[in-house]
Design a protein around this motif. Structure first.
Motif, PDB file in Angstrom:
ATOM      1  N   TRP A  58      -7.981   9.578  -6.861  1.00  0.00           N
ATOM      2  CA  TRP A  58      -9.692   8.951  -5.903  1.00  0.00           C
ATOM      3  C   TRP A  58      -8.700   8.198  -4.832  1.00  0.00           C
ATOM      4  N   GLY A  59      -8.799   9.065  -4.019  1.00  0.00           N
ATOM      5  CA  GLY A  59      -8.656   8.967  -2.533  1.00  0.00           C
ATOM      6  C   GLY A  59      -9.274   8.310  -1.132  1.00  0.00           C
ATOM      7  N   LEU A  60      -8.628   7.733  -0.555  1.00  0.00           N
ATOM      8  CA  LEU A  60      -9.646   6.989   0.582  1.00  0.00           C
ATOM      9  C   LEU A  60      -8.683   8.338   1.929  1.00  0.00           C
ATOM     10  N   ARG A  61      -9.843   8.330   3.183  1.00  0.00           N
ATOM     11  CA  ARG A  61      -9.275   9.288   4.004  1.00  0.00           C
ATOM     12  C   ARG A  61      -8.478   8.450   4.665  1.00  0.00           C
ATOM     13  N   GLU A  62      -7.377   8.732   6.071  1.00  0.00           N
ATOM     14  CA  GLU A  62      -7.190   8.039   7.277  1.00  0.00           C
ATOM     15  C   GLU A  62      -8.291   7.469   7.335  1.00  0.00           C
ATOM     16  N   GLY A  63      -8.752   6.521   7.983  1.00  0.00           N
ATOM     17  CA  GLY A  63      -9.975   6.014   8.753  1.00  0.00           C
ATOM     18  C   GLY A  63      -9.806   4.306   8.696  1.00  0.00           C
ATOM     19  N   VAL A  64     -11.162   3.820   8.998  1.00  0.00           N
ATOM     20  CA  VAL A  64     -11.482   2.881   8.646  1.00  0.00           C
ATOM     21  C   VAL A  64     -11.537   1.881   7.618  1.00  0.00           C
ATOM     22  N   LEU A  65     -10.845   0.476   8.023  1.00  0.00           N
ATOM     23  CA  LEU A  65     -11.018  -0.292   6.935  1.00  0.00           C
ATOM     24  C   LEU A  65     -12.001  -0.652   6.399  1.00  0.00           C
ATOM     25  N   PRO A  66     -12.330  -1.203   5.410  1.00  0.00           N
ATOM     26  CA  PRO A  66     -13.448  -2.243   4.794  1.00  0.00           C
ATOM     27  C   PRO A  66     -14.021  -4.279   5.492  1.00  0.00           C
ATOM     28  N   THR A  67     -15.032  -3.932   5.630  1.00  0.00           N
ATOM     29  CA  THR A  67     -15.332  -5.225   6.857  1.00  0.00           C
ATOM     30  C   THR A  67     -14.843  -5.996   5.893  1.00  0.00           C
ATOM     31  N   GLN A  68     -14.590  -6.450   4.993  1.00  0.00           N
ATOM     32  CA  GLN A  68     -13.494  -7.702   3.863  1.00  0.00           C
ATOM     33  C   GLN A  68     -12.363  -7.174   3.725  1.00  0.00           C
ATOM     34  N   ARG A  69     -11.550  -8.061   4.701  1.00  0.00           N
ATOM     35  CA  ARG A  69      -9.840  -8.097   4.370  1.00  0.00           C
ATOM     36  C   ARG A  69      -9.589  -8.267   2.665  1.00  0.00           C
ATOM     37  N   SER A  70      -8.266  -7.774   2.851  1.00  0.00           N
ATOM     38  CA  SER A  70      -7.838  -8.298   1.067  1.00  0.00           C
ATOM     39  C   SER A  70      -7.505 -10.357   1.362  1.00  0.00           C
ATOM     40  N   ASP A  71      -7.192 -10.543   2.431  1.00  0.00           N
ATOM     41  CA  ASP A  71      -7.041 -12.231   2.159  1.00  0.00           C
ATOM     42  C   ASP A  71      -8.656 -12.700   1.835  1.00  0.00           C
ATOM     43  N   ALA A  72      -9.915 -12.098   2.504  1.00  0.00           N
ATOM     44  CA  ALA A  72     -10.643 -12.895   2.400  1.00  0.00           C
ATOM     45  C   ALA A  72     -11.090 -12.592   0.683  1.00  0.00           C
ATOM     46  N   PHE A  73     -11.015 -11.188   0.337  1.00  0.00           N
ATOM     47  CA  PHE A  73     -10.971 -10.759  -1.080  1.00  0.00           C
ATOM     48  C   PHE A  73     -10.619 -11.711  -1.923  1.00  0.00           C
ATOM     49  N   ARG A  74      -8.767 -12.022  -1.749  1.00  0.00           N
ATOM     50  CA  ARG A  74      -8.028 -12.587  -2.692  1.00  0.00           C
ATOM     51  C   ARG A  74      -8.853 -14.107  -2.592  1.00  0.00           C
ATOM     52  N   SER A  75      -9.644 -14.260  -1.651  1.00  0.00           N
ATOM     53  CA  SER A  75      -9.499 -16.088  -1.161  1.00  0.00           C
ATOM     54  C   SER A  75     -10.882 -16.206  -2.266  1.00  0.00           C
ATOM     55  N   ALA A  76     -12.310 -14.978  -2.321  1.00  0.00           N
ATOM     56  CA  ALA A  76     -13.639 -15.289  -2.567  1.00  0.00           C
ATOM     57  C   ALA A  76     -13.319 -15.027  -4.141  1.00  0.00           C
ATOM     58  N   HIS A  77     -12.462 -14.182  -4.879  1.00  0.00           N
ATOM     59  CA  HIS A  77     -11.928 -13.840  -6.197  1.00  0.00           C
ATOM     60  C   HIS A  77     -10.699 -14.342  -7.087  1.00  0.00           C
ATOM     61  N   ASN A  78      -9.972 -14.949  -6.015  1.00  0.00           N
ATOM     62  CA  ASN A  78      -8.774 -15.459  -6.913  1.00  0.00           C
ATOM     63  C   ASN A  78      -7.608 -14.861  -7.408  1.00  0.00           C
ATOM     64  N   VAL A  79      -7.913 -12.867  -7.182  1.00  0.00           N
ATOM     65  CA  VAL A  79      -7.073 -11.892  -7.652  1.00  0.00           C
ATOM     66  C   VAL A  79      -7.220 -10.456  -6.189  1.00  0.00           C
ATOM     67  N   ASP A  80      -6.000 -10.292  -6.121  1.00  0.00           N
ATOM     68  CA  ASP A  80      -5.980  -9.595  -5.682  1.00  0.00           C
ATOM     69  C   ASP A  80      -6.687  -8.177  -5.905  1.00  0.00           C
ATOM     70  N   PRO A  81      -7.062  -7.745  -4.837  1.00  0.00           N
ATOM     71  CA  PRO A  81      -7.870  -6.366  -4.679  1.00  0.00           C
ATOM     72  C   PRO A  81      -7.029  -5.006  -4.814  1.00  0.00           C
ATOM     73  N   LEU A  82      -7.855  -4.179  -5.643  1.00  0.00           N
ATOM     74  CA  LEU A  82      -6.999  -2.872  -5.771  1.00  0.00           C
ATOM     75  C   LEU A  82      -6.999  -1.787  -4.491  1.00  0.00           C
ATOM     76  N   ILE A  83      -7.540  -1.976  -3.659  1.00  0.00           N
ATOM     77  CA  ILE A  83      -7.393  -1.283  -2.369  1.00  0.00           C
ATOM     78  C   ILE A  83      -6.596  -2.363  -1.398  1.00  0.00           C
ATOM     79  N   PRO A  84      -5.942  -2.020  -0.713  1.00  0.00           N
ATOM     80  CA  PRO A  84      -4.835  -2.817   0.116  1.00  0.00           C
ATOM     81  C   PRO A  84      -5.532  -1.903   1.820  1.00  0.00           C
ATOM     82  N   ASP A  85      -4.948  -3.262   2.490  1.00  0.00           N
ATOM     83  CA  ASP A  85      -5.666  -3.020   3.733  1.00  0.00           C
ATOM     84  C   ASP A  85      -4.608  -1.945   4.243  1.00  0.00           C
TER      85      ASP A  85
END
Length: 230
Positions: A58-85
């Motif tokens: 499973w992959g992500l093409r080179e391009g845009v980042l998700p709107t919610q960045r990793s630090d915001a995801f981590r703050s919301a769920h108290n766990v590291d996301p699977l997808i890095p910035d």
């Protein structure tokens, strides 16, 4: 059956193998990407029939980042996301069972065999074509990342990362890349992280219910209206 994702047992994740494990990881990655406001056009792969050599990476093409960045995801769920910035290409390789042997096989460059000139040229063209299609190598060449998602523990993850990076560094396309440069861009996401991830995200809906059943978890009932809740 126990109530809620908090009751998820590590052993149940370890029992999900092969095609089912690839499908679980694909669903988790897709759900996170969309939940974080990612572009629908960026994900690639992750579908089709399971094959032992990782053909459903499973992959992500080179391009845009998700709107919610990793630090915001981590703050919301108290766990590291699977997808890095990362704006660079990202590839996730899903492995079950003897994951390290499979990962090392993926990372091992096999030069064309010697033979008569005609056959050697044919084999060289075939190998070059194969190398060009190697998505894991292509992501690393582009400065991207490789996530290896496994259904077991990884107590020696840092050493495993260096071992895999050492093999990748021998590819002609990665000439000049050192192990120190490659190893930090190879992440190992093990069953322990997946367990914590599922427990803290507390997913609901049809997608979550399907996997909760397979993982021996009973989710609290969702109510359609306030009156139904009462």
């Amino acid at each position: 059956m126990k109530a809620g994702w908090f009751a998820l047992k590590l052993e149940r994740i370890k029992q999900i193998e092969g095609d089912d494990f690839e499908a679980l990881v694909t669903d988790l990655l897709t759900d996170e990407w969309l939940a974080r406001g990612g572009n629908n056009e960026r994900p690639i792969g992750g579908r089709g029939k399971y094959v032992a050599d990782g053909g459903r990476d499973w992959g992500l093409r080179e391009g845009v980042l998700p709107t919610q960045r990793s630090d915001a995801f981590r703050s919301a769920h108290n766990v590291d996301p699977l997808i890095p910035d990362s704006e660079k290409e990202i590839v996730f390789s899903v492995k079950s069972g003897d994951w390290l042997t499979l990962a090392k096989r993926d990372a091992t460059y096999v030069p064309p065999k010697s033979g008569n000139k005609k056959n050697a040229q044919k084999k060289a063209r075939k190998k070059k074509s194969s190398e060009d299609r190697a998505r894991q190598v292509a992501a690393l060449v582009a400065g991207g990342e490789l996530g290896i998602v496994i259904n077991t523990d990884a107590p020696d993850a840092p050493a495993n990362q260096r071992e895999i990076a050492t093999l990748f560094s021998k590819w002609p396309a990665l000439a000049g890349h050192t192990v120190e440069q490659l190893a930090p861009r190879i992440r190992i996401i093990d069953a322990n992280h997946l367990k914590t991830y599922l427990q803290r995200r507390r997913l609901f809906g049809d997608f979550a219910a399907r996997w909760a059943d397979k993982l021996g978890v009973e989710l609290p009932r969702e109510f359609a209206t306030f009156e139904e809740w009462k």
